[in-house]
Design a protein around this motif. Structure first.
Motif, mmCIF file in Angstrom:
data_model
loop_
_atom_site.group_PDB
_atom_site.id
_atom_site.type_symbol
_atom_site.label_atom_id
_atom_site.label_comp_id
_atom_site.label_asym_id
_atom_site.label_seq_id
_atom_site.Cartn_x
_atom_site.Cartn_y
_atom_site.Cartn_z
ATOM 1 N N ARG A 1 2.738 11.536 -2.482
ATOM 2 C CA ARG A 1 2.254 11.910 -1.057
ATOM 3 C C ARG A 1 1.405 10.669 -0.517
ATOM 4 O O ARG A 1 0.760 9.911 -1.109
ATOM 5 N N ILE A 2 1.615 10.805 0.817
ATOM 6 C CA ILE A 2 0.882 9.711 1.540
ATOM 7 C C ILE A 2 0.055 10.349 2.766
ATOM 8 O O ILE A 2 0.719 11.115 3.642
ATOM 9 N N ASN A 3 -1.286 10.094 2.845
ATOM 10 C CA ASN A 3 -2.153 10.603 3.759
ATOM 11 C C ASN A 3 -2.304 9.676 4.917
ATOM 12 O O ASN A 3 -2.735 8.476 4.761
ATOM 13 N N ALA A 4 -1.791 9.756 6.060
ATOM 14 C CA ALA A 4 -1.807 9.088 7.374
ATOM 15 C C ALA A 4 -3.193 8.816 7.609
ATOM 16 O O ALA A 4 -3.478 7.610 8.186
ATOM 17 N N ASN A 5 -4.028 9.471 7.381
ATOM 18 C CA ASN A 5 -5.531 9.291 7.780
ATOM 19 C C ASN A 5 -6.094 7.978 6.881
ATOM 20 O O ASN A 5 -6.611 7.327 7.401
ATOM 21 N N PHE B 1 13.747 13.717 2.432
ATOM 22 C CA PHE B 1 13.150 12.959 1.521
ATOM 23 C C PHE B 1 11.434 13.309 1.459
ATOM 24 O O PHE B 1 11.017 13.201 0.482
ATOM 25 N N VAL B 2 11.206 13.598 2.531
ATOM 26 C CA VAL B 2 9.835 14.064 2.661
ATOM 27 C C VAL B 2 9.559 15.041 3.690
ATOM 28 O O VAL B 2 10.472 15.440 4.532
ATOM 29 N N THR B 3 8.331 16.021 3.380
ATOM 30 C CA THR B 3 8.082 16.993 4.468
ATOM 31 C C THR B 3 6.715 16.394 5.190
ATOM 32 O O THR B 3 5.959 15.834 4.215
ATOM 33 N N LYS B 4 6.155 17.005 6.163
ATOM 34 C CA LYS B 4 4.978 16.643 6.821
ATOM 35 C C LYS B 4 4.147 17.808 7.038
ATOM 36 O O LYS B 4 4.700 18.863 7.586
ATOM 37 N N LYS B 5 2.721 17.918 6.753
ATOM 38 C CA LYS B 5 2.058 18.925 6.929
ATOM 39 C C LYS B 5 0.589 18.411 6.972
ATOM 40 O O LYS B 5 0.117 17.971 6.201
ATOM 41 N N ASN B 6 -0.177 18.837 8.071
ATOM 42 C CA ASN B 6 -1.571 18.245 8.222
ATOM 43 C C ASN B 6 -1.808 16.675 8.023
ATOM 44 O O ASN B 6 -2.603 16.427 7.287
ATOM 45 N N ASN B 7 -0.628 16.035 8.632
ATOM 46 C CA ASN B 7 -0.863 14.394 8.609
ATOM 47 C C ASN B 7 -0.595 13.784 7.430
ATOM 48 O O ASN B 7 -1.095 12.832 6.794
ATOM 49 N N ILE B 8 -0.036 14.787 6.344
ATOM 50 C CA ILE B 8 0.207 14.391 5.048
ATOM 51 C C ILE B 8 1.814 14.336 4.610
ATOM 52 O O ILE B 8 2.326 15.327 4.995
ATOM 53 N N TYR B 9 2.442 13.270 4.314
ATOM 54 C CA TYR B 9 3.774 13.198 3.711
ATOM 55 C C TYR B 9 4.000 13.445 2.524
ATOM 56 O O TYR B 9 3.333 12.819 1.523
ATOM 57 N N TRP C 1 1.121 -1.396 -0.157
ATOM 58 C CA TRP C 1 -0.141 -0.084 0.102
ATOM 59 C C TRP C 1 0.995 1.060 -0.139
ATOM 60 O O TRP C 1 0.694 2.316 -0.866
ATOM 61 N N LEU C 2 1.996 1.211 0.698
ATOM 62 C CA LEU C 2 2.782 2.566 0.997
ATOM 63 C C LEU C 2 3.651 2.603 -0.214
ATOM 64 O O LEU C 2 3.700 3.903 -1.012
ATOM 65 N N PHE C 3 4.136 1.621 -0.827
ATOM 66 C CA PHE C 3 5.020 1.827 -1.913
ATOM 67 C C PHE C 3 4.113 2.500 -3.122
ATOM 68 O O PHE C 3 4.758 3.275 -4.058
ATOM 69 N N TRP C 4 2.902 1.763 -3.495
ATOM 70 C CA TRP C 4 2.275 2.226 -4.744
ATOM 71 C C TRP C 4 1.418 3.496 -4.340
ATOM 72 O O TRP C 4 1.115 4.446 -5.306
#
Length: 417
Positions: free
Chosen positions: A339-343, A369-377, A330-333
């Motif tokens: 971007r990945i939404n933690a929710n 490699f990533v930034t985080k804002k409002n639970n989104i990487y 799931w994370l890879f694709w």
């Protein structure tokens, strides 16, 4: 090369257990309760076979195509009837091969799909530039196709020659696209070809939008071991410089980045069959991803047709995921979208992303490699390159091995990755 992917797999799954695909299949597929479900249909016929293309394809013949389409429609009904009500799905994509070679069957195929599924986000279909004619485009539009993706690869004759393709007739392309408009007109290009420069790619990008595209996909060249291509891959440093330059140029032009290598000039122009939580695949070599399993249909057309005509699904291999394995998939694709939404992760798996992979994500932030804002990487330019770089290892360690075996054996006993 496989050492990198193996160590990564062991760390992220917290297990030494390999990904093991077995020669088994389920006649009943548990898709009825799956959310965000997509559909994919594979049409494996081409007029000529490009030596760099790794996908399942054969030389077109009318007789074989008709036989295949009969089996394909039967497979759609075999699976579709398993849901007591019409299942709502996000989208339907046709890939290949060259799906337009079966243009006279597309409406029949879509009608079969619509007997069982409600499509909410449109229907996409891949085209060879030679297929971009008013007659073919109108037939596709009448059948319900709303998005098209044209495999240009390059407008430059020098790179067309390298890839064994003929020069694209630009005026013909522009005229046909103007006459028969679609919601999304995407054009595919290959980058990281020998001696390719930013100016070469910039020219391709500008020309694509000038000729009628509102979406582009710029994929890296990957040298699969089972293809006969003699093209040499670009070195890492040059490739990163090129990918960064392409990305910065598209962003400066105001284009929206929807994945690692796709950009659009219009917000609603989207073309991607990859970023789905779950999907059903129909046709030879197509894959099915469900909550706890991943399946691959046989690559052999005759074997595919035989299984279907005996009312059996044509699955060649199945993997039953552990929970961690499914999370990694799931994370890879999902990361393909940059971007990945933690929710979304928590909604799908019932546990927090931070709890499962907080340490790794913190390291990714520290490395830039990533930034985080409002639970989104969200990936940085650096992160996007290294995603691409790792995907190259993944492709050659996993996909190359699997497809290489399945091209020779219709139903392998098992494959361990």
């Amino acid at each position: 090369m496989s050492i990198i992917t193996s160590l990564t797999r062991m760390w992220l799954t917290r297990s030494v257990q390999s990904f093991k695909f077995r020669n088994e299949y389920d006649q009943q597929l548990p898709f009825a309760e799956c959310d965000n479900l997509g559909l994919y249909i594979h049409i494996p016929f081409c007029k000529s076979l490009c030596n760099f293309c790794p996908y399942c394809k054969v030389q077109f013949s009318t007789e074989l195509c008709n036989k295949y389409i009969d089996a394909l429609i039967r497979e759609i009904h075999l699976v579709g009837r398993q849901s007591p009500v019409k299942k709502t799905v996000t989208s339907l994509y046709f890939g290949g091969g060259t799906p337009a070679l079966a243009v006279s069957h597309i409406q029949e195929i879509i009608s079969a799909v619509r007997e069982h599924f409600i499509i909410t986000e449109g229907i996409g279909l891949e085209l060879h530039p030679d297929n971009v004619t008013p007659d073919i485009l109108q037939s596709l539009k009448d059948a319900g196709v709303t998005k098209i993706s044209i495999g240009v690869q390059s407008f430059s004759s020098k790179f067309q020659n390298i890839l064994g393709r003929k020069t694209v007739e630009e005026n013909t392309l522009k005229s046909a696209l103007a006459e028969v408009p679609f919601e999304t007109v995407s054009m595919d290009f290959i980058f990281a070809l020998p001696n390719q420069t930013f100016e070469d790619l910039k020219a391709d990008i500008d020309k694509a939008f000038l000729l009628g595209a509102n979406h582009i996909a710029i994929y890296p060249f990957i040298d699969f071991t089972f293809t006969s291509s003699s093209v040499i891959s670009m070195p890492k440093k040059e490739k990163r410089k090129l990918l960064d330059a392409i990305t910065c140029y598209c962003i400066q032009k105001g284009y929206t980045r929807s994945s690692i290598w796709t950009f659009s000039s219009e917000t609603n122009a989207k073309y991607s069959s990859m970023t789905r939580d779950n999907f059903l695949g129909f046709g030879c070599s197509s894959t099915t991803l469900l909550r706890e399993q991943f399946k691959i249909n046989t690559f052999d057309i005759e074997s595919y047709c035989s299984r279907i005509m005996n009312d059996k699904l044509p699955t060649s291999l199945t993997i039953r995921f552990t929970k961690r394995q499914r999370m990694i998939y799931w994370l890879f694709w999902t990361a393909y979208s940059t971007r990945i939404n933690a929710n979304d992760f928590e909604s799908f798996f019932g546990t927090s992303l931070k709890k499962m992979y907080g340490f790794e994500l913190r390291i990714a932030q520290l490395l830039g490699f990533v930034t985080k804002k409002n639970n989104i990487y969200e990936m940085t330019l650096k992160g996007a390159f290294y995603y691409h770089y790792y995907e190259n290892f993944y492709t050659l360690s996993y996909i190359d091995k699997m497809w290489g075996i399945m091209r020779k054996d219709a139903f392998p006993t098992s494959i361990k990755l």
